[in-house]
Design a protein around this motif. Structure first.
Motif, PDB file in Angstrom:
ATOM      1  N   ILE A  68      30.110  45.126  43.881  1.00 58.42           N
ATOM      2  CA  ILE A  68      30.235  44.969  45.663  1.00 58.42           C
ATOM      3  C   ILE A  68      31.202  44.063  45.670  1.00 58.42           C
ATOM      4  O   ILE A  68      32.403  43.284  46.666  1.00 58.42           O
ATOM      5  CB  ILE A  68      29.276  44.663  45.689  1.00 58.42           C
ATOM      6  CG1 ILE A  68      28.376  46.265  45.937  1.00 58.42           C
ATOM      7  CG2 ILE A  68      28.825  44.376  47.769  1.00 58.42           C
ATOM      8  CD1 ILE A  68      27.104  46.565  46.236  1.00 58.42           C
ATOM      9  N   PRO A  69      30.979  42.040  45.396  1.00 52.36           N
ATOM     10  CA  PRO A  69      31.740  40.802  45.618  1.00 52.36           C
ATOM     11  C   PRO A  69      32.749  41.262  45.495  1.00 52.36           C
ATOM     12  O   PRO A  69      33.881  41.343  45.652  1.00 52.36           O
ATOM     13  CB  PRO A  69      30.465  40.146  44.788  1.00 52.36           C
ATOM     14  CG  PRO A  69      29.677  40.593  44.959  1.00 52.36           C
ATOM     15  CD  PRO A  69      29.413  41.461  45.175  1.00 52.36           C
ATOM     16  N   MET A  70      33.472  42.050  44.542  1.00 51.63           N
ATOM     17  CA  MET A  70      34.640  42.041  43.874  1.00 51.63           C
ATOM     18  C   MET A  70      35.353  42.997  44.792  1.00 51.63           C
ATOM     19  O   MET A  70      36.811  42.632  45.201  1.00 51.63           O
ATOM     20  CB  MET A  70      35.015  42.673  42.257  1.00 51.63           C
ATOM     21  CG  MET A  70      35.917  42.438  41.939  1.00 51.63           C
ATOM     22  SD  MET A  70      35.804  43.107  40.232  1.00 51.63           S
ATOM     23  CE  MET A  70      35.146  41.675  39.137  1.00 51.63           C
ATOM     24  N   ALA A  71      34.679  44.336  44.882  1.00 54.05           N
ATOM     25  CA  ALA A  71      35.121  45.073  45.801  1.00 54.05           C
ATOM     26  C   ALA A  71      35.714  44.398  47.090  1.00 54.05           C
ATOM     27  O   ALA A  71      37.041  44.394  47.653  1.00 54.05           O
ATOM     28  CB  ALA A  71      34.652  46.110  46.546  1.00 54.05           C
ATOM     29  N   LEU A  72      34.960  43.096  47.724  1.00 49.14           N
ATOM     30  CA  LEU A  72      34.944  42.668  48.979  1.00 49.14           C
ATOM     31  C   LEU A  72      36.036  41.315  48.946  1.00 49.14           C
ATOM     32  O   LEU A  72      36.892  41.132  49.233  1.00 49.14           O
ATOM     33  CB  LEU A  72      33.655  41.718  49.524  1.00 49.14           C
ATOM     34  CG  LEU A  72      32.859  42.154  49.778  1.00 49.14           C
ATOM     35  CD1 LEU A  72      31.204  41.600  49.988  1.00 49.14           C
ATOM     36  CD2 LEU A  72      32.285  43.417  50.681  1.00 49.14           C
ATOM     37  N   SER A  73      36.284  40.668  47.900  1.00 51.73           N
ATOM     38  CA  SER A  73      37.167  40.248  47.115  1.00 51.73           C
ATOM     39  C   SER A  73      39.266  40.963  47.555  1.00 51.73           C
ATOM     40  O   SER A  73      40.096  40.030  48.042  1.00 51.73           O
ATOM     41  CB  SER A  73      37.245  39.404  46.179  1.00 51.73           C
ATOM     42  OG  SER A  73      38.139  38.321  45.740  1.00 51.73           O
ATOM     43  N   PHE A  74      38.873  41.841  46.840  1.00 51.85           N
ATOM     44  CA  PHE A  74      39.663  42.731  46.737  1.00 51.85           C
ATOM     45  C   PHE A  74      40.387  43.286  48.538  1.00 51.85           C
ATOM     46  O   PHE A  74      41.592  43.098  48.504  1.00 51.85           O
ATOM     47  CB  PHE A  74      39.833  44.585  45.660  1.00 51.85           C
ATOM     48  CG  PHE A  74      39.960  44.155  44.482  1.00 51.85           C
ATOM     49  CD1 PHE A  74      40.670  42.659  43.840  1.00 51.85           C
ATOM     50  CD2 PHE A  74      39.140  45.025  43.748  1.00 51.85           C
ATOM     51  CE1 PHE A  74      40.701  42.695  42.556  1.00 51.85           C
ATOM     52  CE2 PHE A  74      39.485  44.678  42.457  1.00 51.85           C
ATOM     53  CZ  PHE A  74      40.134  43.518  41.828  1.00 51.85           C
ATOM     54  N   VAL A  75      39.514  43.809  49.520  1.00 50.80           N
ATOM     55  CA  VAL A  75      39.514  43.490  50.776  1.00 50.80           C
ATOM     56  C   VAL A  75      40.218  42.389  51.421  1.00 50.80           C
ATOM     57  O   VAL A  75      41.315  42.857  52.455  1.00 50.80           O
ATOM     58  CB  VAL A  75      38.445  44.766  50.936  1.00 50.80           C
ATOM     59  CG1 VAL A  75      38.727  44.380  52.745  1.00 50.80           C
ATOM     60  CG2 VAL A  75      38.215  45.394  50.419  1.00 50.80           C
ATOM     61  N   THR A  76      39.143  41.483  51.067  1.00 54.69           N
ATOM     62  CA  THR A  76      39.996  40.019  51.954  1.00 54.69           C
ATOM     63  C   THR A  76      41.040  39.739  51.183  1.00 54.69           C
ATOM     64  O   THR A  76      42.466  39.676  52.043  1.00 54.69           O
ATOM     65  CB  THR A  76      38.487  39.054  51.661  1.00 54.69           C
ATOM     66  OG1 THR A  76      37.592  39.725  52.386  1.00 54.69           O
ATOM     67  CG2 THR A  76      39.485  38.161  52.129  1.00 54.69           C
ATOM     68  N   PHE A  77      41.716  39.330  49.803  1.00 54.54           N
ATOM     69  CA  PHE A  77      42.505  38.366  48.898  1.00 54.54           C
ATOM     70  C   PHE A  77      44.201  39.448  48.809  1.00 54.54           C
ATOM     71  O   PHE A  77      44.401  38.702  47.994  1.00 54.54           O
ATOM     72  CB  PHE A  77      41.937  37.644  47.990  1.00 54.54           C
ATOM     73  CG  PHE A  77      40.894  37.170  48.909  1.00 54.54           C
ATOM     74  CD1 PHE A  77      40.863  35.165  49.377  1.00 54.54           C
ATOM     75  CD2 PHE A  77      39.814  36.847  48.715  1.00 54.54           C
ATOM     76  CE1 PHE A  77      40.518  34.685  50.371  1.00 54.54           C
ATOM     77  CE2 PHE A  77      38.943  36.087  49.464  1.00 54.54           C
ATOM     78  CZ  PHE A  77      38.642  35.377  49.780  1.00 54.54           C
ATOM     79  N   GLY A  78      43.219  40.747  48.843  1.00 54.94           N
ATOM     80  CA  GLY A  78      44.642  41.672  48.137  1.00 54.94           C
ATOM     81  C   GLY A  78      44.227  41.976  46.319  1.00 54.94           C
ATOM     82  O   GLY A  78      43.526  41.512  45.768  1.00 54.94           O
ATOM     83  N   GLU A  79      44.823  43.048  45.803  1.00 52.67           N
ATOM     84  CA  GLU A  79      44.585  43.163  44.839  1.00 52.67           C
ATOM     85  C   GLU A  79      45.087  42.721  44.037  1.00 52.67           C
ATOM     86  O   GLU A  79      46.365  42.856  43.033  1.00 52.67           O
ATOM     87  CB  GLU A  79      44.760  44.943  44.885  1.00 52.67           C
ATOM     88  CG  GLU A  79      44.699  45.844  45.648  1.00 52.67           C
ATOM     89  CD  GLU A  79      44.391  47.108  45.203  1.00 52.67           C
ATOM     90  OE1 GLU A  79      44.730  47.320  44.235  1.00 52.67           O
ATOM     91  OE2 GLU A  79      44.704  48.580  46.174  1.00 52.67           O
ATOM     92  N   ASN A  80      44.702  41.343  43.483  1.00 55.77           N
ATOM     93  CA  ASN A  80      44.643  40.399  42.189  1.00 55.77           C
ATOM     94  C   ASN A  80      43.797  40.383  41.585  1.00 55.77           C
ATOM     95  O   ASN A  80      42.908  40.108  41.920  1.00 55.77           O
ATOM     96  CB  ASN A  80      45.714  40.022  42.702  1.00 55.77           C
ATOM     97  CG  ASN A  80      44.736  39.171  43.501  1.00 55.77           C
ATOM     98  OD1 ASN A  80      44.317  38.165  43.616  1.00 55.77           O
ATOM     99  ND2 ASN A  80      45.854  39.026  44.791  1.00 55.77           N
ATOM    100  N   GLU A  81      44.676  39.452  40.340  1.00 56.70           N
ATOM    101  CA  GLU A  81      43.858  38.531  39.353  1.00 56.70           C
ATOM    102  C   GLU A  81      43.092  37.809  39.822  1.00 56.70           C
ATOM    103  O   GLU A  81      41.925  37.284  39.113  1.00 56.70           O
ATOM    104  CB  GLU A  81      44.497  37.745  38.282  1.00 56.70           C
ATOM    105  CG  GLU A  81      44.219  37.019  37.039  1.00 56.70           C
ATOM    106  CD  GLU A  81      45.057  36.824  35.998  1.00 56.70           C
ATOM    107  OE1 GLU A  81      45.328  37.597  35.320  1.00 56.70           O
ATOM    108  OE2 GLU A  81      45.439  35.472  36.483  1.00 56.70           O
ATOM    109  N   PHE A  82      43.373  36.401  40.480  1.00 56.90           N
ATOM    110  CA  PHE A  82      42.266  36.395  41.682  1.00 56.90           C
ATOM    111  C   PHE A  82      40.986  36.493  42.542  1.00 56.90           C
ATOM    112  O   PHE A  82      40.464  35.931  41.850  1.00 56.90           O
ATOM    113  CB  PHE A  82      42.989  34.807  42.555  1.00 56.90           C
ATOM    114  CG  PHE A  82      42.895  33.719  42.835  1.00 56.90           C
ATOM    115  CD1 PHE A  82      41.865  32.547  42.233  1.00 56.90           C
ATOM    116  CD2 PHE A  82      41.890  34.008  44.340  1.00 56.90           C
ATOM    117  CE1 PHE A  82      41.428  32.164  43.025  1.00 56.90           C
ATOM    118  CE2 PHE A  82      40.900  33.191  44.883  1.00 56.90           C
ATOM    119  CZ  PHE A  82      41.189  31.928  44.116  1.00 56.90           C
ATOM    120  N   ALA A  83      41.550  37.188  42.608  1.00 56.49           N
ATOM    121  CA  ALA A  83      40.358  38.053  43.384  1.00 56.49           C
ATOM    122  C   ALA A  83      39.352  39.020  43.136  1.00 56.49           C
ATOM    123  O   ALA A  83      38.169  38.702  43.516  1.00 56.49           O
ATOM    124  CB  ALA A  83      41.091  39.282  44.662  1.00 56.49           C
TER     125      ALA A  83
END
Length: 512
Positions: A68-83
């Protein structure tokens, strides 16, 4: 010199800022990122929440405290390694702050800084914090539970703190089922009635059950089986054989193998050689304040219980160093506090011994970080770079390389330009020998010959990893000739080269 060191580290929050700064510098220098392993599973779970809300998932993808936090990170920072890595990294930073806070309150600013430095330079912690993984999250949540419980042991039972501690254990249990191992530690405190009435410990059980019951209710509604996660966790893999898996560097006996992992694996370097004597001194020396001894005993018991539990489940867990992260972090705290206390309170040579011990620990930790393979997906990353730099070409590669590169190819919007069909005609073929030179889960033995280069193919480009500075220095000095060939080969070639070929004719058919 020690007085200046104490002045620098022991003023306000300066030690915390300095320790976090060291950690972030080491993180940037030793960044791993995508490893095409469990991190892909968690990313799939994150995409499940983004694309199919509400989402259940399967083994790995059901670990909600990371997906769930990773999903929020993808939505916020884009689909990439850092997110992808960011949630695990934030959990780790939270742990470092908690560790500094509790050690400062118990032992003082200088020991707290030394404990923070021991954690922030530990090879296992630094490397794993740059990978999307549940080991860091499980450790941070369980340490948070320990932190709240310890506050109650110090100040008296508090219902809110004990409920919170149990809830954090519950979240850790949703992250990975091994979190239940802490029941041994908290169970011992309960049986002993340590510091307060046994009934107060039941507030922790209620906090745990409250979190778990939410999951049982959700899975019961979504799948019809409240124990869906528990069932797939027990049946997703065959039985572990530690003698075959060789996740530990040395296998001798089930009774000592877990300890040997922490003594000889490069992820820990000299940590346990220092932690065992220094931790024993902290726990039992009558010259130390009772409050510090109590803190040390709780930390040591917490880490020891975890070590015993991981070692005991021989058929469920390999001796992978990351499974010992909680024991390692507790050892870091004991070692750092002890060395900092020597510098703070001892006199003469003992103060210098404290400073020297810290320098030795940090120095060997840096060596451990340096020799880690920080680019385990070298071939896959070069394939993605190749497609990004040549947006007008299509490439074929072996099935395993394509499988492991799927996520970064998706991020690069290059998935449609690469296939795993056997090279033929005038195709461009990306040869990644580490994946295609022998059979694997994606390629049967009969298929291997069709993915090997032929003498008449044209080599367009070789992608060779840069040798490390250590390898360059050893070759320049001539010392490489004195090393065992196997060790020198690993130092010189941490990763195999990959190659881009132009196929000039259809290959001869492989064996039937």
């Amino acid at each position: 010199m020690i007085d200046r060191f104490e002045t620098f580290a022991g003023t306000g929050r300066r030690g915390l800022i300095a320790g976090l700064g060291v950690f972030l510098i080491l993180l940037a220098l030793s960044w791993v990122g995508f490893i095409a392993s469990d991190d892909v599973t968690y990313a799939k779970g994150a995409y499940g929440w983004i694309e199919h809300f509400p989402y259940v998932g399967g083994h790995g993808t059901i670990r909600y405290p990371i997906t769930i936090p990773m999903a929020l990170s993808f939505v916020t920072f884009g689909e990439n390694e850092f997110a992808m890595v960011l949630p695990s990294l934030l959990y780790l930073i939270l742990f470092l702050v908690m560790a500094w806070r509790v050690t400062r309150d118990i032992a003082g600013p200088l020991p707290a800084f030394c404990a923070l430095l021991a954690c922030a330079t530990n090879p296992l912690i630094v490397v794993q914090s740059s990978i999307a993984n549940v080991d860091v999250i499980e450790m941070a949540l369980l340490f948070g539970a320990w932190f709240l419980c310890f506050r109650c042991l110090e100040d008296g039972p508090d219902r809110g703190r004990l409920l919170g501690a149990g809830a954090l254990v519950g979240l850790a249990f949703l992250t990975r089922e091994t979190a239940i191992f802490v029941a041994v530690y908290f169970g011992l405190l309960f049986l002993a009635g340590h510091r307060f009435n046994r009934w107060h410990y039941l507030w922790m059980a209620m906090g745990f059950l409250a979190v778990w019951l939410v999951e049982l209710l959700y899975l019961g509604i979504m799948t019809g089986d409240p124990f869906y996660r528990f069932n797939i966790a027990l049946h997703h893999d065959p039985t572990i054989n530690r003698a075959i898996d060789l996740a530990g560097n040395v296998i001798v006996s089930p009774l000592v193998d877990p300890l040997l992992v922490m003594l000889v694996n490069q992820e820990f370097m000299l940590l346990m050689f220092l932690a065992i004597p220094l931790g024993t001194w902290l726990c039992f020396s009558p010259q130390l304040p009772p409050r510090l001894r109590h803190f040390a005993r709780q930390i040591a018991l917490f880490g020891l219980c975890w070590l015993i539990c991981v070692g005991a489940v021989q058929k469920l867990l390999p001796l992978n160093p990351r499974y010992f992260m909680i024991t390692a972090t507790m050892a870091c705290l004991l070692t750092g506090v002890a060395l900092g206390w020597l510098m703070k309170e001892a006199r003469g040579l003992w103060r210098l011994a404290g400073l020297g011990g810290l320098a030795l620990l940090v120095g060997t930790n840096l060596v451990g970080i340096y020799v880690e393979n920080r680019n385990p997906t070298f071939g896959e990353e070069k394939l993605v770079d190749l497609l990004v730099s040549r947006p007008d070409v299509a490439i074929t590669t072996d099935p395993m390389t394509l499988y492991r590169a799927d996520l970064p190819l998706q991020w690069a919007r290059a998935t449609k330009r690469v296939t795993s069909a056997p090279p033929s005609g005038a195709a461009l073929y990306y040869y990644n020998p580490v994946r295609s030179a022998k059979p694997n889960a994606k390629m049967a033995a009969a298929m291997v010959p069709t993915y090997q280069p032929r003498p008449d193919w044209v080599l367009i480009e070789e992608f060779a990893p840069e040798p490390s500075y250590l390898a360059r220095a050893l070759r320049w000095s001539g010392l490489h000739s004195r090393l065992p060939a196997s060790i020198w080969d690993k130092l010189r070639h941490a990763n195999e080269s990959s190659y881009l070929y132009r196929v000039t004719a259809d290959p001869a058919p492989g064996p039937a």
